[in-house]
Write an enzyme that holds these catalytic residues in place. Structure first.
Site, PDB file in Angstrom:
ATOM      1  N   CYS A 147      35.183  21.127  42.646  1.00 33.71           N
ATOM      2  CA  CYS A 147      34.123  21.581  43.870  1.00 33.71           C
ATOM      3  C   CYS A 147      35.145  20.750  45.555  1.00 33.71           C
ATOM      4  O   CYS A 147      35.938  21.104  45.140  1.00 33.71           O
ATOM      5  CB  CYS A 147      33.357  20.771  43.594  1.00 33.71           C
ATOM      6  SG  CYS A 147      33.068  18.523  43.751  1.00 33.71           S
ATOM      7  N   HIS A 207      43.888  17.375  26.254  1.00 33.74           N
ATOM      8  CA  HIS A 207      43.840  16.161  24.825  1.00 33.74           C
ATOM      9  C   HIS A 207      45.005  17.551  23.992  1.00 33.74           C
ATOM     10  O   HIS A 207      45.096  18.770  23.995  1.00 33.74           O
ATOM     11  CB  HIS A 207      42.473  16.938  24.095  1.00 33.74           C
ATOM     12  CG  HIS A 207      41.181  16.230  24.554  1.00 33.74           C
ATOM     13  ND1 HIS A 207      41.018  14.602  25.302  1.00 33.74           N
ATOM     14  CD2 HIS A 207      40.786  16.908  25.523  1.00 33.74           C
ATOM     15  CE1 HIS A 207      39.814  14.734  25.385  1.00 33.74           C
ATOM     16  NE2 HIS A 207      39.298  15.963  26.074  1.00 33.74           N
ATOM     17  N   SER A 267      36.012  16.697  40.957  1.00 38.60           N
ATOM     18  CA  SER A 267      35.917  15.879  39.761  1.00 38.60           C
ATOM     19  C   SER A 267      36.953  15.408  38.887  1.00 38.60           C
ATOM     20  O   SER A 267      36.765  14.296  38.655  1.00 38.60           O
ATOM     21  CB  SER A 267      34.682  17.562  39.349  1.00 38.60           C
ATOM     22  OG  SER A 267      33.888  17.680  39.596  1.00 38.60           O
TER      23      SER A 267
END
Lengths: 126, 126
Positions: free
Chosen positions: B83, B68, B63
């Site tokens: 996943c 940030h 995934s």
């Protein structure tokens, strides 16, 4: 307590069959949703997995939008991470709901970077 | 009830000053953390904002990982969306904690795509 970022986590269940057919269309849906929300796109990357499923990430000046699809379950996960006040993350959710037409949805909003500070003002990352 | 995805949301407060100096180093930290966790990198995009702050997204076969940074607050937000069972998302968190050296942290794990289905087995997106 104020927060540097807002994050909306979206679950789309039982999406329309045609929501999963076309990687280019999915990319355009996400980009349209960001533009409608007031967000500014920096760059994006979309990747189709074998045998199925698409991951798309769009870097925006306000942080990012990520989408993952599981066509075999007609399920789509969307993350909308924003900072600043120019972008309404819920518009992204609403535009994508119109395009992908889930029968069932769940969403929640979280605060990220909650910092207790005298005179703190929410900055923009842009 | 089983889930298609796991998501670990990580807050790093009061990181080391040098955690924010170098975009290339930050990218390497994230890539190293993913490799240590058992994840497989597909591609990445890192973007430095003006006057400060870096957004980095790594698409993995499991995934994505997003980071940030807000250097002016010594704050870093990390999202680890996975996943399948080959990758341990908490190893990514732990390696990045070693590299960025936050004084305070908070993390939570969420289930994504929780689907109630007879005989449901968690698939991999790869």
């Amino acid at each position: 307590m104020q927060a540097l970022g807002r994050q909306v986590l979206v679950e789309f269940y039982d999406c329309a069959e045609d929501a999963f057919a076309d990687e280019a269309a999915l990319r355009q849906h996400v980009r349209d949703a960001i533009t409608a929300s007031g967000g500014t796109i920096v760059t994006d990357v979309f990747h189709r997995f074998n045998p199925y499923g698409i991951t798309g990430i769009v870097v925006i000046t306000e942080s990012h939008v990520a989408i993952h699809t599981w066509p075999e379950h007609r399920y789509v996960a969307i993350d909308i991470f924003t900072c600043g006040s120019t972008l309404d993350p819920w518009i992204i959710r609403d535009v994508l709901a119109q395009r992908l037409r889930p029968a069932n949805t769940a969403s929640m909003e979280l605060q990220r970077g909650a910092i207790k500070e005298a005179g703190f003002a929410i900055p923009t990352q842009a």
